[in-house]
Every structure is written in C-alpha cells, then in structure tokens.
Write an enzyme that holds these catalytic residues in place. Structure first.
Site, mmCIF file in Angstrom:
data_model
loop_
_atom_site.group_PDB
_atom_site.id
_atom_site.type_symbol
_atom_site.label_atom_id
_atom_site.label_comp_id
_atom_site.label_asym_id
_atom_site.label_seq_id
_atom_site.Cartn_x
_atom_site.Cartn_y
_atom_site.Cartn_z
ATOM 1 N N ASP A 1 0.868 -1.198 0.000
ATOM 2 C CA ASP A 1 0.000 0.000 0.000
ATOM 3 C C ASP A 1 0.897 1.239 0.000
ATOM 4 O O ASP A 1 2.129 1.133 0.126
ATOM 5 C CB ASP A 1 -0.916 -0.002 1.237
ATOM 6 C CG ASP A 1 -1.921 1.160 1.236
ATOM 7 O OD1 ASP A 1 -2.333 1.583 0.142
ATOM 8 O OD2 ASP A 1 -2.267 1.656 2.328
ATOM 9 N N SER A 2 0.266 2.405 -0.105
ATOM 10 C CA SER A 2 1.030 3.656 -0.019
ATOM 11 C C SER A 2 1.447 3.939 1.425
ATOM 12 O O SER A 2 2.431 4.620 1.671
ATOM 13 C CB SER A 2 0.169 4.812 -0.518
ATOM 14 O OG SER A 2 -1.012 4.886 0.265
ATOM 15 N N TYR B 1 -1.392 8.650 -2.451
ATOM 16 C CA TYR B 1 -1.530 8.216 -3.843
ATOM 17 C C TYR B 1 -2.714 8.889 -4.537
ATOM 18 O O TYR B 1 -2.711 9.034 -5.750
ATOM 19 C CB TYR B 1 -1.737 6.692 -3.894
ATOM 20 C CG TYR B 1 -0.465 5.886 -3.964
ATOM 21 C CD1 TYR B 1 0.777 6.444 -3.715
ATOM 22 C CD2 TYR B 1 -0.518 4.532 -4.292
ATOM 23 C CE1 TYR B 1 1.932 5.676 -3.782
ATOM 24 C CE2 TYR B 1 0.629 3.757 -4.377
ATOM 25 C CZ TYR B 1 1.854 4.333 -4.118
ATOM 26 O OH TYR B 1 2.988 3.565 -4.209
ATOM 27 N N GLY B 2 -3.724 9.228 -3.756
ATOM 28 C CA GLY B 2 -4.931 9.821 -4.343
ATOM 29 C C GLY B 2 -4.675 11.155 -5.021
ATOM 30 O O GLY B 2 -5.514 11.656 -5.763
ATOM 31 N N CYS C 1 -4.454 -1.572 -1.886
ATOM 32 C CA CYS C 1 -4.668 -0.137 -2.081
ATOM 33 C C CYS C 1 -5.659 0.018 -3.233
ATOM 34 O O CYS C 1 -5.387 -0.446 -4.346
ATOM 35 C CB CYS C 1 -3.332 0.504 -2.446
ATOM 36 S SG CYS C 1 -3.468 2.226 -2.974
ATOM 37 N N ASN C 2 -6.782 0.643 -2.952
ATOM 38 C CA ASN C 2 -7.788 0.817 -4.007
ATOM 39 C C ASN C 2 -7.282 1.741 -5.103
ATOM 40 O O ASN C 2 -7.504 1.496 -6.281
ATOM 41 C CB ASN C 2 -9.069 1.421 -3.425
ATOM 42 C CG ASN C 2 -9.823 0.453 -2.553
ATOM 43 O OD1 ASN C 2 -10.701 -0.259 -3.021
ATOM 44 N ND2 ASN C 2 -9.476 0.401 -1.280
ATOM 45 N N THR C 3 -6.598 2.804 -4.704
ATOM 46 C CA THR C 3 -6.144 3.810 -5.671
ATOM 47 C C THR C 3 -5.187 3.169 -6.676
ATOM 48 O O THR C 3 -5.313 3.378 -7.884
ATOM 49 C CB THR C 3 -5.448 4.974 -4.937
ATOM 50 O OG1 THR C 3 -6.248 5.348 -3.820
ATOM 51 C CG2 THR C 3 -5.255 6.169 -5.843
ATOM 52 N N GLU D 1 -3.121 7.919 8.937
ATOM 53 C CA GLU D 1 -1.679 7.804 9.190
ATOM 54 C C GLU D 1 -1.348 8.372 10.572
ATOM 55 O O GLU D 1 -0.536 7.813 11.311
ATOM 56 C CB GLU D 1 -0.875 8.574 8.125
ATOM 57 C CG GLU D 1 -0.902 7.950 6.739
ATOM 58 C CD GLU D 1 -0.032 6.693 6.618
ATOM 59 O OE1 GLU D 1 0.995 6.583 7.305
ATOM 60 O OE2 GLU D 1 -0.418 5.811 5.826
ATOM 61 N N CYS E 1 -11.219 2.957 0.428
ATOM 62 C CA CYS E 1 -9.781 3.208 0.573
ATOM 63 C C CYS E 1 -9.371 2.377 1.779
ATOM 64 O O CYS E 1 -10.048 2.409 2.817
ATOM 65 C CB CYS E 1 -9.531 4.686 0.839
ATOM 66 S SG CYS E 1 -7.838 5.036 1.399
ATOM 67 N N THR E 2 -8.279 1.653 1.658
ATOM 68 C CA THR E 2 -7.910 0.731 2.738
ATOM 69 C C THR E 2 -7.458 1.451 4.003
ATOM 70 O O THR E 2 -7.364 0.843 5.070
ATOM 71 C CB THR E 2 -6.806 -0.241 2.269
ATOM 72 O OG1 THR E 2 -5.699 0.524 1.757
ATOM 73 C CG2 THR E 2 -7.324 -1.166 1.191
ATOM 74 N N HIS E 3 -7.189 2.750 3.898
ATOM 75 C CA HIS E 3 -6.857 3.513 5.102
ATOM 76 C C HIS E 3 -8.081 3.711 6.002
ATOM 77 O O HIS E 3 -7.932 3.921 7.202
ATOM 78 C CB HIS E 3 -6.331 4.901 4.730
ATOM 79 C CG HIS E 3 -4.864 4.948 4.451
ATOM 80 N ND1 HIS E 3 -4.309 4.450 3.308
ATOM 81 C CD2 HIS E 3 -3.833 5.432 5.188
ATOM 82 C CE1 HIS E 3 -3.000 4.643 3.333
ATOM 83 N NE2 HIS E 3 -2.681 5.231 4.471
#
Ligand code: DGL
Length: 273
Positions: free
Chosen positions: A9-10, A41-42, A73-75, A151, A183-185
């Site tokens: 992921d980012s 990343y978005g 990561c979806n993005t 984050e 979004c996985t976040h």
C-alpha cells in the site's frame, strides 16, 4: 508457494487487509511494503503512480522471492493491476470497493462511496457503479485528508470529532444508509467514522473478500505443490514474525511502535533498484 506474501500500500492502510488475511492464514510468511515517500496516492498523476508502483513492486517481488502480491490499495488497484500482472509471474490480487455488497444491502437504495480523490475520479470506479450499483443512488466522496488522519492515528495521535466533522459532514447530511470504505486507510478509522455517522449508516469494506481470494489462491497452489512433490506440509502453530518495508527517509517513532505491536520484528527502509 514458499516465498512470503507481499502486501503493498502507499501507507498503513493495507494493514487492514493484512490483518484479515492473517486471521485466515496465520501460518504464512508476510512482508508489508508501503510507499510512504509518495503518499497520498490519491493526489498522484496516473503515469507517475503506475511507473513508481511497477518499479517498486517488481523489484521487491524479485528481492523477496514473493509467492503472491496483494495490492492492498484501491487507488493503485484502479490503475496498476494489468501492468503488474503482465510483468510478474506470480498471482497479483487487487482490492475492489465493496459497491456490489453495498447495493445488495441498502434498504433506502441510497449508498455512498468514500475513497481517495483518485479512486473517485477513475473510470474503473464509475464502471463498477454502472455494473454493480443496482438501482441505487450513489454519492461519491473523495478525501486525502482522511488518509492523512489515518496515518496520524497509526503514529499514535488522537483524532478529534471536529476533524471528522470537517471531512464527513456531507456524508452525514446525505441520508445514505450504507457507506463503502473504498480506501484501505479508512477501516483503520472505523471506530471514529462509526461514532461520527451513527448506527444508521452501515460501513462496508473489502478486506474479507481479499482474504478469501488469497486463501483460495494459496490453497490451490499448495495442493499442486503437495501433489507434485508428495511432500506433507508441516503446519506451524501461532503467528509468524513479519517484516515491514517503507520508502520514506524516516518514519515516526509512534508508527514504529504500532508496527512492532502488530508483530513486525524488522522495520526497514527500501528503495527500488
Ligand atoms: N490506501 C490507499 C487506498 O486504498 C491509498 C491512500 C492514498 O495514498 O491516497 O486507496
């Protein structure tokens, strides 16, 4: 399948996917790779996102001799899956926003998709809505601020209701009954989002679906290996040690602590060749 499963992921978002995979496959080796030098990343341009992911992920798959890679990561999944599948000879699993299950459960036929601005913009997402959105009215919300809040939470900071209000007010006022965390976040902030939106909005994410896909790929690969070599796999008990690799120059002590608590015994910086 002998090498580790590489989860990418980012930032810390992919940990929500890794956690779900580890629950069903606790005896596998895992490596978590996050490209925090380029987060969020978005906000990245498509070409920059694709080139960077290809370089980093293909290098690390080779170095680690990974057996499977999960783009948690979806993005990134909206753009890089075809490239990576062309470049790698191991299975590449992506994440798809849970639009289909959301459309299936929404009583009001009114759902929301909360994701990064990149994911919200992409034709990939609009095609998913077209295909699987049923006859639901679909509201789209893009936020990189929420990625950064997630984050911050992982680095040990408290997230206030005022910050949630600032980002999620339009979601609360929309009248939706189901929200896709695209979004996985965002599952990392599930408690805060739930608390802010209240019990009338159901939150859905894709972690279980990804874990099921990884499990079925691992099972079929293990069956082939056992059949070919007639070897019997020894199942080790308990969760294994894991490595976390990041691309930024440094990471905060709070984030290191969080990663250590999750079970990462090695936390290191890496760079593509
Ligand atoms: N976790 C990511 C996703 O699922 C990306 C967040 C970001 O870097 O903007 O989309």
């Amino acid at each position: 399948m002998s090498g580790p499963i590489l989860v990418f992921d980012s930032g810390i978002g992919g940990l929500s996917i890794l956690d779900e995979i580890r629950q069903v496959l606790p005896n596998k080796d895992y490596c978590y790779l996050f490209d925090n030098a380029r987060l969020p990343y978005g906000e990245l341009e498509e070409e920059i996102l694709i080139d960077g992911c290809r370089a980093l992920i293909t290098t690390m798959v080779k170095r680690l001799e990974a057996s499977l890679v999960v783009i948690a990561c979806n993005t990134a999944s909206t753009l890089v899956l075809p490239e990576l599948r062309g470049a790698l000879n191991i299975p590449v699993v992506g994440v798809v926003p849970a639009i289909k299950p959301a459309a299936a459960v929404s009583k009001k036929r009114h759902i929301g998709v909360l994701a990064t601005p990149g994911t919200i913009r992409r034709p990939y997402t609009h095609e998913l809505i077209e295909k699987f959105g049923g006859n639901c009215k679909v509201e789209l919300y893009g936020s990189s601020e929420l990625v950064l809040l997630s984050e911050r939470k992982a680095a040990g900071y408290q997230i206030s209701r005022v910050e949630m209000d600032h980002i999620l007010k339009p979601v609360k006022l929309s009248g939706i009954d189901t929200l896709v965390l695209g979004c996985t976040h965002f599952p990392m902030l599930k408690a805060e989002i739930k608390d802010y939106l209240g019990k009338d909005v159901l939150l859905l994410d894709s972690a279980k679906a990804v874990a099921a896909r990884v499990t079925s790929l691992c099972q079929s690969a293990d069956e082939v290996r056992v059949r070919d070599s007639m070897e019997v796999a020894v199942i080790e008990q308990g969760k294994k040690e894991m490595t976390a690799l990041y691309t930024a120059k440094e990471i905060e002590g709070g984030l290191k602590n969080t990663l250590a608590k999750i079970g990462f015994s090695k936390i290191e910086r890496v760079q593509p060749d």
